[in-house]
Design an enzyme around this catalytic site. Structure first.
Site, PDB file in Angstrom:
ATOM      1  CE  LYS A 164      -1.050   2.547   2.863  1.00 34.84           C
ATOM      2  NZ  LYS A 164      -0.721   3.767   3.703  1.00 34.84           N
TER       3      LYS A 164
ATOM      4  CB  THR B   2       3.403   6.453   3.936  1.00 31.12           C
ATOM      5  OG1 THR B   2       4.090   6.041   2.810  1.00 31.12           O
ATOM      6  CG2 THR B   2       4.364   6.667   5.052  1.00 31.12           C
TER       7      THR B   2
ATOM      8  CD  GLU C 157      -1.422  11.096  -1.482  1.00 30.24           C
ATOM      9  OE1 GLU C 157      -1.906  10.500  -0.521  1.00 30.24           O
ATOM     10  OE2 GLU C 157      -0.705  12.101  -1.392  1.00 30.24           O
TER      11      GLU C 157
ATOM     12  CB  THR D  62      -5.952  18.015  12.462  1.00 31.49           C
ATOM     13  OG1 THR D  62      -4.713  17.969  11.791  1.00 31.49           O
ATOM     14  CG2 THR D  62      -5.726  18.000  13.968  1.00 31.49           C
TER      15      THR D  62
END
Lengths: 404, 404
Positions: free
Chosen positions: B179, B190, B276, B404
């Site tokens: 991943k 990550t 991304e 957040t």
């Protein structure tokens, strides 16, 4: 701080300087040739890019600095960096000095030359020649603003500053102009700054002063972490204020260095505020580091992190990305000792997020156009600061436009 | 290359592995708990993040590696990184091992645990507990695909690969899943990768093999230059293929290491392809460097430069930004010697741009979904390669979303 800001001040605010900015059609219908003339000729200090690829004009300025003669004029073109242009580029830079020297009545070796813009493209010398003639005819004691506009590339506003202070009853002025918005303009020719003063300053001292001022200002800003091959900062001191020659150790020296540092810092912040696509000015402070090298590593990692910068753009008090960047910076860090504050509002301590009660206060800080992020490593006494900005979709849009 | 790719292969393709991926509602209605079980228990090799801030599960896995016992299972959750969570985080990681051990009938110290997702948030242990029970009930020899989907965060596609080759007449399989899409998921947790093989391999040799394979694959990719605190790669070898124990120096060793390297490289490229907002896969090669350190500096500077990556997004053969990045990388460079090629089309040499005739050919290369950029410094014989992607406005959009 013993100096006073002069509103609308710039490089022609000190005595003995004239300047102009004209349209030579190098980059369309905007000013693109700037000229600054000092009478009498000025002692020069200079700081250059550390990039191993350097534009032709950087080489010419280095030669002038080594020769150590006073400067009569600076000529600057925007729209073409004259970098990666080989022998032709060197000849063109030299020709710019000759054309300018002839136009203002000075020896070419007293003319400094700077270029900023697209790299790998030869200078359009016919346009440059006409521009220099036009600029020489337009010189005036109020031309600082036009000159500041003519050195712009992707800048959205021009950047001029000036301060005044006194030495032995005489008013001294330090002025300056700068360009820069990304670390780049079309390709990479990026940050230029020119400072003028009517103070009389001993040459070696002037050089030391400029290096310290640049270290605390232009070397403390980051827009995107890229560093250009044309970066140049020049400081001219022509002594027109008429006081005795100033040098380090004199009682008046701190006042002079303060003023130079103040102009440099404000011009540097102007560059960050005008950062390509930027919406926020962020001061990043690392304190309590083990040593200066660690503080430097940590502050640069945080200031350059794309994840940190995009979170600022999103208004997100994302301390996780901040501590992550410090973690990979190479600086010594003990997770349980670290505290992270946004404008004094605690976000992280003792290895865990601070009470959720503070989240609204953190969000309010992030909504501001400027704030300070402080990471205290609680390991020692070294600290470092950087001035940087957020990264927006607009930054990508600007820099993905086809340039070649 | 002595191995063959198995279509739709993954971590359950080798003999002796079962897996599952289930929805525990940690991150909405997507798979978020994955389980892999090896029968018999497998020898393990592992590589971890070098970030000085490390998630709780990284600490647990390091302890398992030091203990050196075979592994019975790996449990992974996505949606929460269990990083910067203090003592509670360590206890939660240990509890995940206990729950999993109880569910699959293994000692907890034979269960490895990984987490990926938001940092600074405690694990929702009630959901984790239900998820582990669900995953244990769903284990199957065809569950590799579901497991690969359950470890995804901002990934847009799951990443599974497998190859087969022969040792002494027996077919051996190496499978894997990974991943990763930015260097991050919401905050920073990550990249994870898990490899399985039915080969029987001596433990120290397995570790050396994995380190070399990771160096040539996962350590050669860059999406945004940020490095997470949870990165983990595990390789399990359970010996179910039934051949004699393999070690370095054996005649069959190169075939095994080739297969592991092949799976790692293809999973690493899958991550970059799924970067991304990425639209292009770019292989950056530095050749002719003075020494290996210089090649490494130069290839990392080019691969991380935001200006270079945005120009790729714009389809711009902007070699100026490339040479600029090499210039500030710290690598020795002589401008007049450098050549820059895009898929073999020359863009720069002898200090100046190559003939404009080539521009259309360069543009055609940049329009491709994948290309190779080669910078030859012509100074020595050292070289380095990185696999990276372009940077689009979509990248900024994804990463400026409030987390957040």
């Amino acid at each position: 701080m013993a100096y006073t800001w002069i509103s609308d001040g710039g490089i022609t605010t000190p005595r003995g300087y004239r300047a102009s900015g004209v349209k030579a059609r190098i980059k369309g219908d905007k000013g693109d040739v700037a000229l600054v003339v000092s009478s009498p000729p000025a002692t020069v200090a200079a700081v250059f890019t550390t990039n191993r690829i350097q534009g032709a004009t950087v080489g010419l300025c280095r030669d002038r600095l080594a020769a150590g003669r006073p400067a009569a004029a600076i000529v600057v073109n925007s729209g073409c960096a004259n970098a990666c242009t080989g022998a032709q580029g060197k000849a063109d830079a030299q020709r710019m000095a000759e054309l300018t020297g002839n136009a203002v009545g000075a020896s070419p070796d007293r003319v400094w030359v700077c270029s900023t813009g697209t790299i790998g493209v030869p200078l359009p010398m016919d346009k440059i020649e006409k521009g220099i003639a036009l600029a020489a005819g337009a010189l005036s004691e109020t031309g600082g603003g036009a000159a500041a506009r003519a050195i712009m590339t992707t800048d959205t506003v021009s950047k001029s500053r000036a301060v005044t202070f006194e030495i032995a009853g005489r008013s001294i002025t330090v002025g300056g102009m700068a360009k820069g918005a990304g670390m780049i303009e079309p390709h990479m020719a990026t940050m230029l700054a020119f400072l003028t003063t009517d103070a009389a300053v001993e040459r070696a001292a002037l050089g030391n002063c400029l290096r310290r001022a640049v270290d605390a200002s232009f070397n403390r800003i980051s827009v995107d972490g890229d560093q250009s091959c044309n970066d140049t900062v020049l400081l001219l001191a022509n002594g027109a204020a008429g006081h005795p020659l100033l040098t380090e150790g004199d009682a008046d020296w701190p006042a002079f260095e303060d003023a130079v540092c103040g102009v440099c810092r404000e011009l540097a912040l102007d560059i960050v505020r005008d950062g390509e696509g930027a919406t926020k000015l962020v001061t990043v402070r690392i304190v309590g580091a083990d040593d200066a090298a660690d503080a430097e590593r940590a502050v640069r990692a945080v200031s350059r992190s794309l994840l940190v910068k995009t979170s600022w753009f999103g208004g997100d008090p994302n301390w996780g990305r901040v501590i992550d960047a410090v973690g990979y910076s190479g600086a010594r860090i003990e997770e349980a000792l670290v505290t992270i504050d946004y404008d004094g509002v605690r976000a992280f301590e003792a290895g865990v997020p601070s009470a959720a009660a503070g989240l609204r206060a953190l969000e309010a800080v992030l909504r501001q156009q400027a704030f300070t992020l402080t990471v205290d490593l609680h390991l020692g006494n070294a600290c470092a600061v950087m001035y940087t900005c957020d990264c927006s979709e607009e930054y990508v849009r600007i820099n993905s436009e086809y340039m070649t």
